[in-house]
Design an enzyme around this catalytic site. Structure first.
Site, PDB file in Angstrom:
ATOM      1  N   ASP A   3       0.822  -1.212   0.000  1.00  0.00           N
ATOM      2  CA  ASP A   3       0.000   0.000   0.000  1.00  0.00           C
ATOM      3  C   ASP A   3       0.854   1.259   0.000  1.00  0.00           C
ATOM      4  O   ASP A   3       2.074   1.197   0.159  1.00  0.00           O
ATOM      5  CB  ASP A   3      -0.966  -0.004   1.199  1.00  0.00           C
ATOM      6  CG  ASP A   3      -0.287  -0.412   2.515  1.00  0.00           C
ATOM      7  OD1 ASP A   3       0.958  -0.411   2.577  1.00  0.00           O
ATOM      8  OD2 ASP A   3      -1.008  -0.724   3.466  1.00  0.00           O
ATOM      9  N   ASN A  37      -7.164  -2.947  14.044  1.00  0.00           N
ATOM     10  CA  ASN A  37      -8.560  -3.208  13.685  1.00  0.00           C
ATOM     11  C   ASN A  37      -8.700  -4.406  12.746  1.00  0.00           C
ATOM     12  O   ASN A  37      -9.759  -4.635  12.184  1.00  0.00           O
ATOM     13  CB  ASN A  37      -9.194  -1.951  13.065  1.00  0.00           C
ATOM     14  CG  ASN A  37      -8.527  -1.536  11.755  1.00  0.00           C
ATOM     15  OD1 ASN A  37      -7.643  -2.233  11.244  1.00  0.00           O
ATOM     16  ND2 ASN A  37      -8.949  -0.414  11.203  1.00  0.00           N
ATOM     17  N   HIS A  89      -7.073  -4.834   9.909  1.00  0.00           N
ATOM     18  CA  HIS A  89      -6.848  -4.586   8.482  1.00  0.00           C
ATOM     19  C   HIS A  89      -5.578  -5.281   8.001  1.00  0.00           C
ATOM     20  O   HIS A  89      -4.658  -5.512   8.768  1.00  0.00           O
ATOM     21  CB  HIS A  89      -6.841  -3.088   8.147  1.00  0.00           C
ATOM     22  CG  HIS A  89      -5.644  -2.313   8.584  1.00  0.00           C
ATOM     23  ND1 HIS A  89      -5.630  -0.941   8.686  1.00  0.00           N
ATOM     24  CD2 HIS A  89      -4.380  -2.699   8.939  1.00  0.00           C
ATOM     25  CE1 HIS A  89      -4.444  -0.540   9.069  1.00  0.00           C
ATOM     26  NE2 HIS A  89      -3.669  -1.579   9.234  1.00  0.00           N
ATOM     27  N   GLU A 149      -9.675  -1.876   5.239  1.00  0.00           N
ATOM     28  CA  GLU A 149     -10.242  -1.568   6.545  1.00  0.00           C
ATOM     29  C   GLU A 149     -11.541  -2.349   6.763  1.00  0.00           C
ATOM     30  O   GLU A 149     -12.211  -2.699   5.791  1.00  0.00           O
ATOM     31  CB  GLU A 149     -10.564  -0.068   6.626  1.00  0.00           C
ATOM     32  CG  GLU A 149      -9.382   0.852   6.342  1.00  0.00           C
ATOM     33  CD  GLU A 149      -8.385   0.928   7.497  1.00  0.00           C
ATOM     34  OE1 GLU A 149      -8.344   0.003   8.339  1.00  0.00           O
ATOM     35  OE2 GLU A 149      -7.640   1.914   7.551  1.00  0.00           O
TER      36      GLU A 149
HETATM   37  P1  PGA Z   1       2.392  -1.692  12.427  1.00  0.00           P
HETATM   38  O1  PGA Z   1       1.289  -1.572  11.294  1.00  0.00           O
HETATM   39  O2  PGA Z   1       3.321  -2.808  11.991  1.00  0.00           O
HETATM   40  O3  PGA Z   1       3.062  -0.371  12.438  1.00  0.00           O
HETATM   41  O4  PGA Z   1       1.677  -2.033  13.682  1.00  0.00           O
HETATM   42  C1  PGA Z   1       0.703  -2.699  10.738  1.00  0.00           C
HETATM   43  C2  PGA Z   1      -0.527  -2.326   9.976  1.00  0.00           C
HETATM   44  O5  PGA Z   1      -1.199  -1.333  10.319  1.00  0.00           O
HETATM   45  O6  PGA Z   1      -0.873  -3.054   9.021  1.00  0.00           O
END
Ligand code: PGA
Length: 234
Positions: free
Chosen positions: A67, A136, A138, A143
Site C-alpha cells: 500500500d 482493527n 486490516h 479496513e
Molecule cells: P504496524 O502496522 O506494523 O506499524 O503495527 C501494521 C498495519 O497497520 O498493518
C-alpha cells in the site's frame, strides 16, 4: 493456517527473515509482496544483515508493496516508498526497477491501481507475501467494512488507522485520509503468505483470527481461506 509463537520480537524477526532469505535463495527471480509499518522493521534489519554477510542476493528479486498513502510522493519521509528505501531497498542489491510501490500521486489513482495488479499478473504473481496486521484487523489498508473492492484500489482510511499511524507524523491532521492498497483478492492470490504480529495492541485482532470465523469486520480473517499461511506472533 499455521501459527508460531515466539518469545520475543527479535527471534520472530529473525525467523521471518529466514523464511524470506530461504525463499530468495530457492528462486532468485522471486516475486515478493512486502509490508511497511513498525512490525517488519526487525525483519528488514535481519535481511540487510544477511545481504551484508553475502547470505542472500536480491539482484533478480521483484517486489510489490501492499500500500501507499494517497498524496505522498516517494520523496516524502512518511511515504511507504521512502520507508522501503530506508529499511530494505537502500540496504540490499534489489534493482529499483524491480520494486513496485503503489503510486500515491498518480494523476488517475484508479487507473494506476488497475495497472499495479496487471503488473503483478505479468510477473507471474506473488510467490511470498509478508503481511502485518492493523489493530482493527486490516491487512494492507483493507479496513473493516461491509464490502470492499477485491483488487488494488483507493480507500478512505478508518479513523482508528489514522489515529494509530499519527505517531509517525508531526500532527494527526497531516495523516493522509486516503491510500491505495492491494485488495484482499490480490493478496490471497500469493502462493505463500506469512503474517507478522507483535505486541498486545494486536491481540484482539489475532483473537478474531483464532476464533475461526470469517468476517470483513476483521479483514485478516479471510486469510483462513488461504492454503499456505503462517502466522508469526510474539
Ligand atoms: P504496524 O502496522 O506494523 O506499524 O503495527 C501494521 C498495519 O497497520 O498493518
Amino acid at each position: 493456517m499455521k501459527k508460531i509463537v515466539f518469545d520475543n520480537y527479535k527471534v520472530m524477526s529473525r525467523a521471518a527473515a529466514d523464511i524470506v532469505a530461504q525463499a530468495v535463495r530457492a528462486k532468485s527471480d522471486i516475486v515478493l509482496g512486502l509490508p511497511t509499518g513498525s512490525t517488519p522493521v526487525g525483519m528488514y534489519d535481519e535481511l540487510a544483515k544477511d545481504y551484508a554477510e553475502g547470505k542472500v542476493d536480491f539482484s533478480k528479486a521483484v517486489s510489490f508493496n501492499l500500500d501507499e498513502y494517497a498524496g505522498l510522493d516517494g520523496a516524502h519521509p512518511q511515504s511507504y516508498r521512502y520507508f522501503m528505501e530506508q529499511h530494505l531497498f537502500g540496504r540490499v542489491n534489489i534493482a529499483r526497477g524491480n520494486t513496485h510501490v503503489p503510486d500515491g500521486v498518480a494523476k488517475d489513482l484508479d487507473k494506476a491501481a488497475k495497472e499495479f495488479d496487471a503488473k503483478i499478473f505479468q510477473k507471474g504473481g506473488i510467490d511470498l507475501f509478508v503481511l502485518g496486521i492493523g489493530q482493527n484487523g486490516h491487512i494492507g489498508f483493507n479496513e473493516p467494512a461491509a464490502s470492499m473492492p477485491a483488487y488494488t484500489h483507493v480507500v478512505e482510511l478508518a479513523e482508528d488507522t489514522i489515529a494509530a499511524n499519527s505517531r509517525l507524523f508531526d500532527d494527526i491532521s497531516e495523516v493522509p485520509k486516503r491510500a491505495v492498497t492491494q485488495g484482499l483478492a490480490t493478496i490471497m492470490q500469493a502462493k505463500k503468505i506469512i503474517l507478522l504480529s507483535s505486541g498486545p495492541a494486536k491481540r484482539e485482532a489475532i483473537a478474531k483470527i483464532d476464533s475461526g470465523i470469517i468476517t470483513l469486520d476483521c479483514p485478516a480473517t479471510v486469510l483462513h481461506m488461504h492454503r499456505d499461511i503462517t502466522l508469526l506472533l510474539c
